[in-house]
Motif scaffolding. Structure first.
Motif, mmCIF file in Angstrom:
data_model
loop_
_atom_site.group_PDB
_atom_site.id
_atom_site.type_symbol
_atom_site.label_atom_id
_atom_site.label_comp_id
_atom_site.label_asym_id
_atom_site.label_seq_id
_atom_site.Cartn_x
_atom_site.Cartn_y
_atom_site.Cartn_z
ATOM 1 N N ALA A 144 -14.474 -18.056 17.305
ATOM 2 C CA ALA A 144 -14.286 -18.029 15.856
ATOM 3 C C ALA A 144 -13.068 -17.183 15.522
ATOM 4 C CB ALA A 144 -15.521 -17.460 15.161
ATOM 5 N N VAL A 145 -12.411 -17.553 14.440
ATOM 6 C CA VAL A 145 -11.277 -16.798 13.914
ATOM 7 C C VAL A 145 -11.630 -16.295 12.523
ATOM 8 C CG1 VAL A 145 -8.930 -16.985 12.983
ATOM 9 C CG2 VAL A 145 -9.472 -17.937 15.251
ATOM 10 N N LEU A 146 -11.437 -15.004 12.312
ATOM 11 C CA LEU A 146 -11.590 -14.398 10.994
ATOM 12 C C LEU A 146 -10.199 -14.070 10.468
ATOM 13 C CD1 LEU A 146 -13.075 -12.990 8.658
ATOM 14 C CD2 LEU A 146 -13.262 -10.956 10.122
ATOM 15 N N TRP A 147 -9.827 -14.685 9.360
ATOM 16 C CA TRP A 147 -8.530 -14.435 8.739
ATOM 17 C C TRP A 147 -8.760 -13.640 7.465
ATOM 18 C CZ3 TRP A 147 -3.727 -15.425 10.629
ATOM 19 C CH2 TRP A 147 -2.647 -15.246 9.748
ATOM 20 N N GLU A 148 -8.317 -12.399 7.473
ATOM 21 C CA GLU A 148 -8.463 -11.509 6.333
ATOM 22 C C GLU A 148 -7.245 -11.673 5.434
ATOM 23 O OE1 GLU A 148 -10.476 -8.505 5.034
ATOM 24 O OE2 GLU A 148 -11.631 -10.265 5.550
ATOM 25 N N ALA A 149 -7.418 -12.353 4.323
ATOM 26 C CA ALA A 149 -6.319 -12.660 3.409
ATOM 27 C C ALA A 149 -6.212 -11.581 2.333
ATOM 28 C CB ALA A 149 -6.540 -14.026 2.765
ATOM 29 N N HIS A 150 -5.047 -10.937 2.287
ATOM 30 C CA HIS A 150 -4.787 -9.872 1.325
ATOM 31 C C HIS A 150 -3.401 -10.052 0.728
ATOM 32 C CE1 HIS A 150 -8.166 -7.115 2.489
ATOM 33 N NE2 HIS A 150 -8.099 -7.860 3.584
ATOM 34 N N SER A 151 -3.187 -9.438 -0.437
ATOM 35 C CA SER A 151 -1.843 -9.382 -1.006
ATOM 36 C C SER A 151 -1.700 -8.094 -1.799
ATOM 37 C CB SER A 151 -1.553 -10.600 -1.892
ATOM 38 O OG SER A 151 -2.316 -10.557 -3.087
ATOM 39 N N ILE A 152 -0.452 -7.686 -2.012
ATOM 40 C CA ILE A 152 -0.190 -6.402 -2.647
ATOM 41 C C ILE A 152 1.189 -6.430 -3.279
ATOM 42 C CG2 ILE A 152 0.855 -5.337 -0.597
ATOM 43 C CD1 ILE A 152 -0.724 -2.771 -1.305
ATOM 44 N N ARG A 153 1.382 -5.643 -4.315
ATOM 45 C CA ARG A 153 2.711 -5.531 -4.913
ATOM 46 C C ARG A 153 3.721 -5.079 -3.865
ATOM 47 N NH1 ARG A 153 0.541 -1.945 -8.839
ATOM 48 N NH2 ARG A 153 2.291 -0.566 -8.433
ATOM 49 N N SER A 154 4.927 -5.528 -3.996
ATOM 50 C CA SER A 154 5.939 -5.260 -2.972
ATOM 51 C C SER A 154 6.447 -3.822 -2.998
ATOM 52 C CB SER A 154 7.117 -6.222 -3.131
ATOM 53 O OG SER A 154 7.690 -6.105 -4.423
ATOM 54 N N GLU A 155 6.230 -3.120 -4.109
ATOM 55 C CA GLU A 155 6.662 -1.729 -4.199
ATOM 56 C C GLU A 155 5.551 -0.880 -4.807
ATOM 57 O OE1 GLU A 155 10.567 -0.843 -5.638
ATOM 58 O OE2 GLU A 155 11.324 -2.839 -5.123
ATOM 59 N N ILE A 156 4.991 0.013 -3.996
ATOM 60 C CA ILE A 156 3.987 0.978 -4.459
ATOM 61 C C ILE A 156 4.293 2.287 -3.742
ATOM 62 C CG2 ILE A 156 1.540 1.555 -4.669
ATOM 63 C CD1 ILE A 156 0.870 -1.384 -4.447
ATOM 64 N N SER A 157 4.930 3.197 -4.439
ATOM 65 C CA SER A 157 5.428 4.416 -3.795
ATOM 66 C C SER A 157 4.302 5.277 -3.224
ATOM 67 C CB SER A 157 6.252 5.236 -4.802
ATOM 68 O OG SER A 157 5.474 5.600 -5.925
ATOM 69 N N ARG A 158 3.101 5.128 -3.753
ATOM 70 C CA ARG A 158 1.964 5.904 -3.237
ATOM 71 C C ARG A 158 1.699 5.610 -1.763
ATOM 72 N NH1 ARG A 158 -4.157 5.950 -5.848
ATOM 73 N NH2 ARG A 158 -5.127 7.257 -4.243
ATOM 74 N N PHE A 159 1.921 4.376 -1.361
ATOM 75 C CA PHE A 159 1.539 3.950 -0.016
ATOM 76 C C PHE A 159 2.701 3.760 0.948
ATOM 77 C CE2 PHE A 159 -1.968 1.755 -2.561
ATOM 78 C CZ PHE A 159 -2.812 2.850 -2.476
ATOM 79 N N PHE A 160 3.868 3.419 0.422
ATOM 80 C CA PHE A 160 5.011 3.166 1.309
ATOM 81 C C PHE A 160 6.305 3.306 0.522
ATOM 82 C CE2 PHE A 160 2.879 -0.764 -0.023
ATOM 83 C CZ PHE A 160 3.845 -1.365 -0.796
ATOM 84 N N PRO A 161 7.368 3.774 1.171
ATOM 85 C CA PRO A 161 8.650 3.940 0.478
ATOM 86 C C PRO A 161 9.381 2.607 0.349
ATOM 87 C CG PRO A 161 8.855 4.618 2.771
ATOM 88 C CD PRO A 161 7.411 4.270 2.553
ATOM 89 N N GLY A 162 10.096 2.442 -0.763
ATOM 90 C CA GLY A 162 10.907 1.246 -0.935
ATOM 91 C C GLY A 162 10.074 -0.015 -1.037
ATOM 92 N N ARG A 163 10.674 -1.119 -0.598
ATOM 93 C CA ARG A 163 9.985 -2.405 -0.658
ATOM 94 C C ARG A 163 9.272 -2.699 0.660
ATOM 95 N NH1 ARG A 163 12.049 -8.486 -2.466
ATOM 96 N NH2 ARG A 163 10.496 -9.587 -1.222
ATOM 97 N N LEU A 164 8.067 -3.207 0.529
ATOM 98 C CA LEU A 164 7.256 -3.553 1.694
ATOM 99 C C LEU A 164 7.759 -4.834 2.346
ATOM 100 C CD1 LEU A 164 4.593 -2.938 3.298
ATOM 101 C CD2 LEU A 164 3.424 -4.419 1.662
ATOM 102 N N THR A 165 7.598 -4.919 3.650
ATOM 103 C CA THR A 165 7.830 -6.160 4.380
ATOM 104 C C THR A 165 6.970 -7.267 3.765
ATOM 105 O OG1 THR A 165 8.185 -4.855 6.375
ATOM 106 C CG2 THR A 165 7.765 -7.196 6.674
ATOM 107 N N ASP A 166 7.475 -8.506 3.753
ATOM 108 C CA ASP A 166 6.760 -9.596 3.078
ATOM 109 C C ASP A 166 5.449 -9.968 3.766
ATOM 110 O OD1 ASP A 166 8.651 -10.163 0.951
ATOM 111 O OD2 ASP A 166 9.982 -10.893 2.514
ATOM 112 N N PHE A 167 5.507 -10.225 5.060
ATOM 113 C CA PHE A 167 4.322 -10.603 5.845
ATOM 114 C C PHE A 167 3.949 -9.436 6.754
ATOM 115 C CE2 PHE A 167 5.671 -14.672 4.428
ATOM 116 C CZ PHE A 167 4.650 -15.595 4.632
ATOM 117 N N ASN A 168 2.772 -8.864 6.521
ATOM 118 C CA ASN A 168 2.312 -7.720 7.311
ATOM 119 C C ASN A 168 1.051 -8.111 8.070
ATOM 120 O OD1 ASN A 168 4.068 -5.292 6.156
ATOM 121 N ND2 ASN A 168 3.528 -6.664 4.479
#
Length: 265
Positions: A144-168
């Motif tokens: 079986a494959v479990l695919w955890e589908a998530h999305s997030i704003r590309s810029e959230i300074s609380r969690f990461f500097p600058g713009r996030l990579t598109d596909f993580n």
């Protein structure tokens, strides 16, 4: 199969797409304690059921919650342990938004007793359904494959500097799926050339990926944290963008097909 906590669509492929942060409902009793900003549920993983609709049509199982992550975060451990030690994150029952705006009126944050109540009422049913469906798929298909589908704003300074990579892509540092898979998925995106990609970078997979991915037991779990700018508007009213989505969907399909292939090895 549906109830007021989650919706489970059982498919014919050995693939379960879980979207634990897609819910937008707010329990009325809990919402009495919320600030106005909480009612906007800004930190939702918007429109992922629509973005991944092609997978359901192809035969994937789908599991989605009704309630917002502001009620309880289904991708956090039941003991609320920080999955990224040393880094800022939101908890099992978040008390603020990604932008650190308070979700609760002063003095009305959930107690430990209230957190336990929400675990029983909202968290546990989703996880029981997830485990049951993964077991069904593995019994029917041998894996079986479990695919955890998530999305997030590309810029959230609380969690990461600058713009996030598109596909993580995250596979718990290659422990929740075939050890080669995560790097292969990121390389496919980079080779396509339209988007950036990371393998087990800022997002290595949340509780669900880490808890249920077990390649030795023929269950492979992958989390994809996709920037919302790749398929939608990142500010209210968070509109879906058909043209952007149409460019992303073939890459998602390729990623799912690659994951299913590696899960059979």
């Amino acid at each position: 199969m549906t109830d007021d906590i989650f919706s489970l669509h059982r498919g014919s492929l050995p693939l379960l797409v879980s979207i634990p942060h897609m819910g937008t409902q707010l329990d009325p009793q809990i919402a009495e304690n919320f600030t106005q900003v909480a009612t906007f549920v800004d930190d939702t993983d918007w429109h992922l059921d629509r973005l991944y609709a092609f997978a359901k049509e192809a035969g994937a199982s789908f599991l989605t919650p009704a309630y917002s992550r502001y009620i309880i975060d289904l991708n956090r451990p039941p003991d609320d342990e920080n999955l990224y030690p040393g880094q800022d994150t939101t908890g099992l029952c978040p008390i603020d938004t990604f932008d650190k705006e308070p979700l609760y009126l002063a003095g009305r944050e959930p107690s430990e007793h209230e957190k336990a109540r929400r675990r029983d009422l909202f968290w546990q049913p989703y996880h029981t359904a997830l485990q049951t469906e993964l077991q069904r798929l593995r019994e029917e298909h041998g894996y079986a494959v479990l695919w955890e589908a998530h999305s997030i704003r590309s810029e959230i300074s609380r969690f990461f500097p600058g713009r996030l990579t598109d596909f993580n892509f995250g596979t718990a540092n290659n422990k929740s799926a075939h050890p080669e898979l995560c790097a292969v998925l990121a390389a496919q995106i980079e080779q396509d050339g339209q988007y950036t990609a990371a393998a087990n970078g800022r997002f290595k997979g949340g509780y669900i990926t880490r808890q249920y991915g077990n390649p030795a037991d023929r269950i492979h779990a992958v989390q994809l944290e996709l920037t919302q700018i790749a398929y939608m508007e990142e500010s209210r009213p968070f509109a879906y963008d058909e043209n952007k989505a149409a460019r992303v969907q073939p890459l998602l399909q390729q990623a799912l097909e690659t994951t299913l292939h590696y899960a059979q090895k």
